[in-house]
Design a protein around this motif. Structure first.
Motif, PDB file in Angstrom:
ATOM      1  N   TYR A   1       0.840  -1.200   0.000  1.00 55.36           N
ATOM      2  CA  TYR A   1       0.000   0.000   0.000  1.00 55.36           C
ATOM      3  C   TYR A   1       0.871   1.244   0.000  1.00 55.36           C
ATOM      4  O   TYR A   1       2.092   1.168   0.144  1.00 55.36           O
ATOM      5  N   THR A   2       0.231   2.373  -0.141  1.00 53.14           N
ATOM      6  CA  THR A   2       0.955   3.641  -0.184  1.00 53.14           C
ATOM      7  C   THR A   2       0.923   4.314   1.176  1.00 53.14           C
ATOM      8  O   THR A   2      -0.156   4.540   1.737  1.00 53.14           O
ATOM      9  N   GLY A   3       2.111   4.626   1.667  1.00 55.53           N
ATOM     10  CA  GLY A   3       2.214   5.424   2.885  1.00 55.53           C
ATOM     11  C   GLY A   3       2.164   6.890   2.490  1.00 55.53           C
ATOM     12  O   GLY A   3       2.923   7.329   1.627  1.00 55.53           O
ATOM     13  N   ASN A   4       1.243   7.615   3.112  1.00 56.09           N
ATOM     14  CA  ASN A   4       1.110   9.049   2.812  1.00 56.09           C
ATOM     15  C   ASN A   4       1.564   9.815   4.043  1.00 56.09           C
ATOM     16  O   ASN A   4       1.051   9.594   5.142  1.00 56.09           O
ATOM     17  N   LYS A   5       2.530  10.691   3.838  1.00 54.83           N
ATOM     18  CA  LYS A   5       3.061  11.479   4.951  1.00 54.83           C
ATOM     19  C   LYS A   5       3.124  12.940   4.534  1.00 54.83           C
ATOM     20  O   LYS A   5       3.462  13.251   3.399  1.00 54.83           O
TER      21      LYS A   5
ATOM     22  N   SER B   1       5.510   6.732  -0.047  1.00 53.60           N
ATOM     23  CA  SER B   1       6.307   5.503  -0.101  1.00 53.60           C
ATOM     24  C   SER B   1       5.372   4.311  -0.286  1.00 53.60           C
ATOM     25  O   SER B   1       4.156   4.436  -0.101  1.00 53.60           O
ATOM     26  N   GLN B   2       5.947   3.171  -0.673  1.00 54.01           N
ATOM     27  CA  GLN B   2       5.141   1.961  -0.866  1.00 54.01           C
ATOM     28  C   GLN B   2       5.601   0.939   0.170  1.00 54.01           C
ATOM     29  O   GLN B   2       6.801   0.660   0.283  1.00 54.01           O
ATOM     30  N   ILE B   3       4.638   0.408   0.903  1.00 52.14           N
ATOM     31  CA  ILE B   3       4.940  -0.426   2.075  1.00 52.14           C
ATOM     32  C   ILE B   3       4.312  -1.809   1.898  1.00 52.14           C
ATOM     33  O   ILE B   3       3.146  -1.924   1.496  1.00 52.14           O
ATOM     34  N   VAL B   4       5.095  -2.848   2.214  1.00 47.79           N
ATOM     35  CA  VAL B   4       4.583  -4.225   2.183  1.00 47.79           C
ATOM     36  C   VAL B   4       4.166  -4.612   3.599  1.00 47.79           C
ATOM     37  O   VAL B   4       4.732  -4.110   4.579  1.00 47.79           O
ATOM     38  N   GLY B   5       3.199  -5.477   3.717  1.00 41.45           N
ATOM     39  CA  GLY B   5       2.810  -5.974   5.032  1.00 41.45           C
ATOM     40  C   GLY B   5       2.133  -7.319   4.891  1.00 41.45           C
ATOM     41  O   GLY B   5       1.916  -7.790   3.775  1.00 41.45           O
ATOM     42  N   HIS B   6       1.825  -7.938   6.022  1.00 40.97           N
ATOM     43  CA  HIS B   6       1.038  -9.180   5.941  1.00 40.97           C
ATOM     44  C   HIS B   6      -0.001  -9.203   7.051  1.00 40.97           C
ATOM     45  O   HIS B   6       0.131  -8.513   8.072  1.00 40.97           O
ATOM     46  N   LEU B   7      -1.030  -9.990   6.808  1.00 40.63           N
ATOM     47  CA  LEU B   7      -2.150 -10.086   7.749  1.00 40.63           C
ATOM     48  C   LEU B   7      -1.810 -11.117   8.810  1.00 40.63           C
ATOM     49  O   LEU B   7      -1.549 -12.278   8.499  1.00 40.63           O
ATOM     50  N   ARG B   8      -1.815 -10.685  10.063  1.00 38.31           N
ATOM     51  CA  ARG B   8      -1.530 -11.622  11.163  1.00 38.31           C
ATOM     52  C   ARG B   8      -2.813 -12.342  11.574  1.00 38.31           C
ATOM     53  O   ARG B   8      -3.920 -11.904  11.253  1.00 38.31           O
ATOM     54  N   SER B   9      -2.651 -13.395  12.368  1.00 37.30           N
ATOM     55  CA  SER B   9      -3.834 -14.152  12.769  1.00 37.30           C
ATOM     56  C   SER B   9      -4.737 -13.338  13.710  1.00 37.30           C
ATOM     57  O   SER B   9      -5.915 -13.644  13.863  1.00 37.30           O
ATOM     58  N   ASP B  10      -4.205 -12.280  14.323  1.00 34.28           N
ATOM     59  CA  ASP B  10      -5.080 -11.445  15.162  1.00 34.28           C
ATOM     60  C   ASP B  10      -5.862 -10.412  14.347  1.00 34.28           C
ATOM     61  O   ASP B  10      -6.529  -9.541  14.918  1.00 34.28           O
ATOM     62  N   GLY B  11      -5.765 -10.483  13.011  1.00 35.92           N
ATOM     63  CA  GLY B  11      -6.576  -9.600  12.174  1.00 35.92           C
ATOM     64  C   GLY B  11      -5.941  -8.258  11.868  1.00 35.92           C
ATOM     65  O   GLY B  11      -6.517  -7.448  11.158  1.00 35.92           O
TER      66      GLY B  11
ATOM     67  N   ALA C   1       9.249  -0.550   1.389  1.00 43.95           N
ATOM     68  CA  ALA C   1       9.925  -1.291   0.323  1.00 43.95           C
ATOM     69  C   ALA C   1      10.372  -0.342  -0.785  1.00 43.95           C
ATOM     70  O   ALA C   1      11.437  -0.518  -1.371  1.00 43.95           O
ATOM     71  N   ILE C   2       9.522   0.631  -1.094  1.00 46.45           N
ATOM     72  CA  ILE C   2       9.876   1.662  -2.089  1.00 46.45           C
ATOM     73  C   ILE C   2       9.798   2.997  -1.357  1.00 46.45           C
ATOM     74  O   ILE C   2       8.710   3.543  -1.175  1.00 46.45           O
ATOM     75  N   PRO C   3      10.962   3.490  -0.863  1.00 50.03           N
ATOM     76  CA  PRO C   3      10.927   4.639   0.046  1.00 50.03           C
ATOM     77  C   PRO C   3      10.677   5.977  -0.634  1.00 50.03           C
ATOM     78  O   PRO C   3      10.205   6.903   0.011  1.00 50.03           O
ATOM     79  N   ASN C   4      10.979   6.069  -1.942  1.00 49.74           N
ATOM     80  CA  ASN C   4      10.897   7.367  -2.613  1.00 49.74           C
ATOM     81  C   ASN C   4      10.197   7.270  -3.952  1.00 49.74           C
ATOM     82  O   ASN C   4      10.027   6.181  -4.488  1.00 49.74           O
ATOM     83  N   VAL C   5       9.905   8.452  -4.489  1.00 46.42           N
ATOM     84  CA  VAL C   5       9.361   8.558  -5.839  1.00 46.42           C
ATOM     85  C   VAL C   5      10.555   8.665  -6.793  1.00 46.42           C
ATOM     86  O   VAL C   5      11.471   9.442  -6.534  1.00 46.42           O
ATOM     87  N   PRO C   6      10.576   7.899  -7.896  1.00 48.89           N
ATOM     88  CA  PRO C   6      11.719   8.010  -8.812  1.00 48.89           C
ATOM     89  C   PRO C   6      11.748   9.360  -9.528  1.00 48.89           C
ATOM     90  O   PRO C   6      10.729  10.054  -9.619  1.00 48.89           O
TER      91      PRO C   6
ATOM     92  N   GLU D   1       9.500  -8.176  -1.661  1.00 49.66           N
ATOM     93  CA  GLU D   1       9.957  -7.299  -0.568  1.00 49.66           C
ATOM     94  C   GLU D   1      10.969  -6.269  -1.087  1.00 49.66           C
ATOM     95  O   GLU D   1      10.943  -5.123  -0.666  1.00 49.66           O
ATOM     96  N   HIS D   2      11.836  -6.721  -1.986  1.00 48.59           N
ATOM     97  CA  HIS D   2      12.870  -5.835  -2.569  1.00 48.59           C
ATOM     98  C   HIS D   2      12.491  -5.544  -4.002  1.00 48.59           C
ATOM     99  O   HIS D   2      12.392  -6.476  -4.810  1.00 48.59           O
TER     100      HIS D   2
END
Ligand code: FRU
Length: 487
Positions: free
Chosen positions: A121-125, A135-145, A154-159, A203-204
């Motif tokens: 997803y996109t991190g907006n700051k 930035s673009q951030i990877v994540g995963h869904l844990r069993s606690d939801g 994963a992608i910290p900047n805009v090219p 991830e990379h």
């Protein structure tokens, strides 16, 4: 205006749980709440996100601002379903509480890796000067939801060559297992496009470059891209902003549509494709996203709303819904969209099921929340029309002209308040074939119309009185009509 910057970026965790409970209760009992659509418990819903199937369950998230009917600090709200019809409320899953997403967990997609639901997803700051950092951030869904973020991004900047309007990654994998993501972007010259990254492990990520299409200047920003292959074709969905109306096309504030063409041969970035087609000729549709179902079907869900438009329900502190899921196929080189077959489960009582001849104004039934199916249409004059949610002062009108094959929807009298009136109160399309079938889903404040078995689709919000329930046909024509109560 109470929606100061501070109010828009106030986190839900700052609000006392009892206050949030009271907000939910106010919303739950307010007018125009949907009966069978995904809608927010409070506040504003926008784009569908992270739509994915895994291990017997569909996961569907949406963009959510909890505290009011405005765009503010965005969370991802999580819903799950076994059948695309009955949805279980899993609550907020992605919380914008880290530095890179401090001003919103913006849109993104889902994918399955290591037998787990992952998202990107996109991190907006915003910084102290209110400049945007994306930035673009990877994540995963844990069993606690909850989503666990893999930080740093994963992608910290805009090219180089693009502005901070750079967002909404959609991840996909090719047949050899290489990962790609496609991102909506704005070039430094303020035109819209998409760019593609590649990865071995999701991830990379390595920047490949811009997807080369035939549309080098088409609006100022392309939001929410989605790429998939179906029946040997490559399809790019996206939501371009800044397109001017053109005849009956591009009537809404922003558009949403697709290119269909040859499958991409990545890492080659050339896309050979046909011209842009809108997905929905209605009033309220944006930012759709697709996923592949367990049985290989390609399923699309959209946001039944648009940015920068206010709606009569805003005063009750909630806004918008997702569309019903649609099944995509390709016929005659175009996408066809049908309501997913599972939706027949919504049918309760059959209210009407007959072949009839319409005369002047036949009221076939009264219903508020229903599905109408019309087959075997036979016209003995040039046109016919029908109204729904009708009473003495209100109606939403559907009209077909057989000579021009033009189908028109008019919501000018759909309720005391009509959204986005300055963008016009009717929408129309010219069908490729004579009208032969029609399926219409109506909820408390919406309609979704499917013409000729998915040849053309239109979605819209309407805000009639609950007591406006007439379904009235007129014109010299006959057809078989079935009407199901869905309430
Ligand atoms: C589309 C959009 C996306 C963005 C999200 C923020 O409606 O503007 O581009 O990621 O909404 O809520």
């Amino acid at each position: 205006n109470q929606w100061t910057r501070e109010a828009r970026y106030r986190p839900l965790s700052d609000v006392d749980p009892s206050v949030y409970q009271a907000m939910k209760e106010e919303v739950r009992t307010s007018p125009w709440r949907f009966s069978y659509h995904i809608q927010p418990p409070t506040g504003l819903l926008n784009d569908p996100n992270g739509f994915v199937y895994h291990d017997g369950l569909y996961h569907l998230f949406y963009q959510w601002f909890p505290l009011g009917p405005v765009h503010g600090l965005k969370y991802w709200y999580h819903m799950t379903s076994k059948d695309l019809v009955h949805w279980f409320d899993e609550g907020a899953a992605l919380i914008p509480n880290n530095d890179p997403d401090s001003h919103g967990a913006y849109s993104g997609s889902g994918f399955i890796k290591d037998d787990q639901v992952h998202i990107m997803y996109t991190g907006n700051k915003r910084d102290a000067d209110w400049n945007r950092h994306t930035s673009q951030i990877v994540g995963h869904l844990r069993s606690d939801g909850r989503i666990e973020k893999h930080l740093p991004p994963a992608i910290p900047n805009v090219p180089e060559g693009y502005t901070e309007h750079f967002r909404d990654p959609k991840v996909f994998q090719d047949a050899s297992g290489i990962w790609y993501c496609i991102i909506g972007a704005q070039r430094s010259d303020l035109t819209g496009c998409t760019v593609i990254y590649q990865s071995q492990d999701a991830e990379h990520w390595t920047f490949l470059g811009e997807l080369q299409t035939n549309y080098s200047t088409f609006g100022y920003m392309w939001e929410c891209p989605d790429y998939f292959e179906l029946d040997g074709k490559g399809i790019l969905l996206f939501s371009p902003q800044g397109i001017e109306p053109d005849g009956p096309n591009y009537q809404n504030i922003f558009q949403s549509g697709y290119f269909i063409g040859e499958p991409l041969a990545l890492p080659d970035l050339t896309f050979t494709h046909e011209s842009f087609q809108e997905l929905d000729f209605g009033f309220d549709f944006y930012a759709p996203q697709t996923t592949e179902a367990a049985d290989g079907r390609r399923i699309l869900v959209g946001w039944m709303g648009l940015p920068d438009i206010s709606y009569p329900s805003d005063i009750y502190n909630w806004a918008h819904a997702l569309t019903l899921p649609r099944e995509l196929t390709i016929e005659q080189g175009r996408l066809r969209q049908r309501p997913v077959r599972e939706l027949t489960q919504l049918r309760k009582e059959t209210l009407f099921d007959e072949t009839i001849l319409f005369e002047q104004d036949v009221t076939i039934a009264e219903a508020e929340i229903f599905e109408l199916v019309m087959t075997d249409l036979k016209l003995s004059s040039d046109s016919f029309r029908f109204s729904i949610r009708q009473d003495a002062t209100e109606e939403t009108v559907f009209h077909y002209d057989a000579v021009s094959r033009q189908f028109t929807i008019d919501r000018s009298r759909s309720g005391a308040e009509v959204p986005a009136e300055s963008f016009g109160t009717s929408r129309s399309t010219i069908l490729a074939k004579d009208l032969h079938t029609l399926r219409l889903f109506v909820d408390r404040s919406s309609f979704e119309l499917f013409l000729n078995d998915g040849e053309a689709v239109a979605s819209g919000r309407i805000f009639p009185k609950t007591s406006s329930r007439g379904i009235v046909f007129s014109g010299e024509a006959g057809a078989h009509l079935s009407l199901y109560d869905l309430s």
